[in-house]
Design a protein around this motif. Structure first.
Motif, short mmCIF file in Angstrom:
data_model
loop_
_atom_site.label_atom_id
_atom_site.label_comp_id
_atom_site.label_asym_id
_atom_site.label_seq_id
_atom_site.Cartn_x
_atom_site.Cartn_y
_atom_site.Cartn_z
N MET A 1 -11.66 -10.95 -17.34
CA MET A 1 -10.64 -9.94 -17.00
C MET A 1 -10.20 -10.15 -15.55
SD MET A 1 -11.02 -5.80 -17.07
CE MET A 1 -12.45 -5.86 -15.99
N GLU A 2 -8.93 -10.38 -15.36
CA GLU A 2 -8.40 -10.60 -14.02
C GLU A 2 -7.87 -9.29 -13.47
OE1 GLU A 2 -5.09 -13.29 -11.63
OE2 GLU A 2 -5.48 -13.64 -13.75
N LEU A 3 -8.31 -8.94 -12.27
CA LEU A 3 -7.85 -7.73 -11.59
C LEU A 3 -6.90 -8.14 -10.47
CD1 LEU A 3 -11.26 -5.85 -11.36
CD2 LEU A 3 -9.50 -5.64 -13.13
N ASN A 4 -5.64 -7.81 -10.63
CA ASN A 4 -4.63 -8.25 -9.69
C ASN A 4 -4.01 -7.05 -8.98
OD1 ASN A 4 -2.63 -9.52 -8.26
ND2 ASN A 4 -1.45 -10.20 -10.05
N PHE A 5 -4.20 -6.98 -7.67
CA PHE A 5 -3.61 -5.91 -6.87
C PHE A 5 -2.62 -6.47 -5.85
CE2 PHE A 5 -7.47 -3.97 -8.47
CZ PHE A 5 -7.09 -2.66 -8.72
N LYS A 6 -2.05 -7.64 -6.15
CA LYS A 6 -1.15 -8.27 -5.19
C LYS A 6 -0.01 -7.33 -4.83
CE LYS A 6 1.48 -12.47 -4.28
NZ LYS A 6 1.94 -13.79 -4.79
N ASN A 7 0.13 -7.09 -3.53
CA ASN A 7 1.18 -6.24 -2.95
C ASN A 7 1.02 -4.76 -3.30
OD1 ASN A 7 2.47 -8.48 -1.77
ND2 ASN A 7 3.57 -8.90 -3.69
N LYS A 8 -0.10 -4.38 -3.91
CA LYS A 8 -0.37 -2.96 -4.16
C LYS A 8 -0.94 -2.34 -2.89
CE LYS A 8 0.69 -2.66 -8.58
NZ LYS A 8 -0.32 -2.39 -9.61
N VAL A 9 -0.51 -1.12 -2.59
CA VAL A 9 -0.96 -0.43 -1.38
C VAL A 9 -2.09 0.52 -1.76
CG1 VAL A 9 -0.29 1.08 0.52
CG2 VAL A 9 1.35 -0.60 -0.38
N VAL A 10 -3.23 0.34 -1.13
CA VAL A 10 -4.44 1.08 -1.47
C VAL A 10 -4.92 1.87 -0.25
CG1 VAL A 10 -6.84 0.91 -2.24
CG2 VAL A 10 -5.11 -0.67 -3.16
N LEU A 11 -5.19 3.15 -0.44
CA LEU A 11 -5.74 4.00 0.61
C LEU A 11 -7.16 4.42 0.23
CD1 LEU A 11 -5.71 5.77 3.15
CD2 LEU A 11 -4.45 7.50 1.83
N ASN A 63 2.18 9.98 5.60
CA ASN A 63 3.55 9.67 6.01
C ASN A 63 3.63 8.34 6.75
OD1 ASN A 63 4.65 11.98 4.88
ND2 ASN A 63 4.35 13.20 6.73
N GLY A 64 2.60 8.03 7.55
CA GLY A 64 2.59 6.76 8.28
C GLY A 64 2.55 5.57 7.34
N ILE A 65 1.72 5.67 6.30
CA ILE A 65 1.63 4.58 5.33
C ILE A 65 2.94 4.45 4.55
CG2 ILE A 65 0.45 3.75 3.25
CD1 ILE A 65 -2.08 5.15 4.32
N LEU A 66 3.50 5.58 4.16
CA LEU A 66 4.75 5.56 3.40
C LEU A 66 5.90 5.01 4.22
CD1 LEU A 66 4.54 8.95 1.46
CD2 LEU A 66 4.18 6.64 0.55
N GLU A 67 5.94 5.34 5.50
CA GLU A 67 7.00 4.82 6.36
C GLU A 67 6.91 3.30 6.50
OE1 GLU A 67 6.84 6.86 10.06
OE2 GLU A 67 7.38 8.81 9.19
N LYS A 68 5.68 2.79 6.54
CA LYS A 68 5.48 1.35 6.73
C LYS A 68 5.59 0.58 5.42
CE LYS A 68 2.34 -1.98 8.87
NZ LYS A 68 1.05 -2.16 9.60
N GLU A 69 5.02 1.12 4.34
CA GLU A 69 4.93 0.37 3.09
C GLU A 69 5.88 0.87 2.00
OE1 GLU A 69 3.22 -2.25 3.16
OE2 GLU A 69 1.83 -1.92 4.83
N GLY A 70 6.31 2.12 2.10
CA GLY A 70 7.24 2.67 1.12
C GLY A 70 6.59 3.23 -0.13
N ARG A 71 5.27 3.04 -0.28
CA ARG A 71 4.59 3.50 -1.49
C ARG A 71 3.09 3.52 -1.26
NH1 ARG A 71 6.59 1.20 -5.68
NH2 ARG A 71 4.77 1.31 -7.05
N ILE A 72 2.38 4.25 -2.09
CA ILE A 72 0.92 4.19 -2.19
C ILE A 72 0.60 4.06 -3.67
CG2 ILE A 72 -1.28 5.40 -1.85
CD1 ILE A 72 -0.02 6.82 0.55
N ASP A 73 -0.06 2.98 -4.03
CA ASP A 73 -0.34 2.70 -5.44
C ASP A 73 -1.71 3.17 -5.89
OD1 ASP A 73 2.10 1.02 -6.17
OD2 ASP A 73 1.35 -0.04 -4.41
N VAL A 74 -2.65 3.19 -4.97
CA VAL A 74 -4.03 3.58 -5.30
C VAL A 74 -4.59 4.45 -4.20
CG1 VAL A 74 -6.39 2.78 -5.72
CG2 VAL A 74 -4.45 1.47 -6.63
N LEU A 75 -5.22 5.56 -4.58
CA LEU A 75 -5.96 6.39 -3.64
C LEU A 75 -7.41 6.46 -4.13
CD1 LEU A 75 -6.41 8.49 -1.37
CD2 LEU A 75 -5.63 10.24 -2.98
N VAL A 76 -8.35 6.15 -3.24
CA VAL A 76 -9.77 6.32 -3.55
C VAL A 76 -10.34 7.38 -2.62
CG1 VAL A 76 -12.03 5.26 -3.78
CG2 VAL A 76 -9.97 3.91 -4.28
#
Length: 236
Positions: A1-11, A63-76
């Protein structure tokens, strides 16, 4: 199983701890753009030191992450404190401090992030519950166990809210994990705990991180509102 998070924004919260630092490394190894936060300092890239119980910090963080990256894909939601104070000795101030960190900050950070995820029609949130939240606190404090039971219920509520919008919300409930959280546990209490682990050993931060990365990935695309137990058989 390949886990690919390329270009995903994770907090990741609690990113300076044993599980948190492992998560940062693992998500980066799968190509993610990782932002970590904790109350403790760190030299990691994209690390933001701060207090999750401070509403202004939460707003500035997201807001700082969203301003820089435009999105948040994963929150842990990994940050938390573990206290073993006997129930009869828990003060109101200790109760409120633990709940602020382990539960209230989880809700209000998730509230900020999930709104953006719903608007982008995608996202995954994973929060840290605990076996103590399922069975009550024998060695863990009653307030700790209560906070983790609440995280598990909150996970279900948020999953129901967001499922139709492409957002998944899950939790993991670790048992006794070999991290600094176990520092200071008396030898006789640790011996008691070990006798109640069918697999006969402590879990590792890597084993918890693996489950979290899986739940955050597309490999778990039909899983939401669940709490995955990671405890060597302690709770079945």
């Amino acid at each position: 199983m390949e886990l690919n998070f390329k270009n995903k924004v994770v907090l990741i919260t609690g990113a300076a701890g044993g599980i948190g630092s492992t998560l940062v490394r693992d998500f980066k190894s799968h190509g993610a753009i990782v932002y970590g936060t904790d109350i403790s300092p760190s030299s990691d890239s994209n690390y933001i030191q701060g207090d999750l119980t401070n509403d202004q910090f939460l707003s500035d963080l997201v807001n700082g992450i969203l301003e820089k990256e435009g999105r948040i894909d994963v929150l842990v939601n990994n940050a938390g404190i573990y206290l073993r104070t006997p129930a009869k000795d828990i003060t109101r101030s200790e109760w409120e401090r633990l709940m602020d960190i382990n539960l209230t900050s989880v809700f209000f950070l998730t509230q900020l992030v999930i709104d953006k995820m719903i608007s982008q029609k995608s996202g995954a949130i994973v929060s840290l519950a605990s076996v103590a939240g399922k069975v009550g606190g024998l060695i863990a404090g009653a307030h700790y166990a209560a906070s983790k039971a609440a995280v598990e219920c909150l996970t279900k509520s948020l999953a129901k809210l967001s499922a139709a919008h492409g957002v998944r919300v899950n939790a993991v409930a670790p048992g006794i994990i070999d991290t600094s959280m176990q520092d200071g546990v008396p030898a006789e209490q640790m011996e008691f705990l070990m006798k109640n682990i069918p697999m006969g050993r402590l879990g590792t931060a890597a084993e918890v991180a693996d489950a979290i990365v899986f739940l955050a990935s597309d490999a778990s695309s039909y899983i939401t509102g669940q709490t995955i137990s990671i405890n060597g058989g302690t709770y079945m």
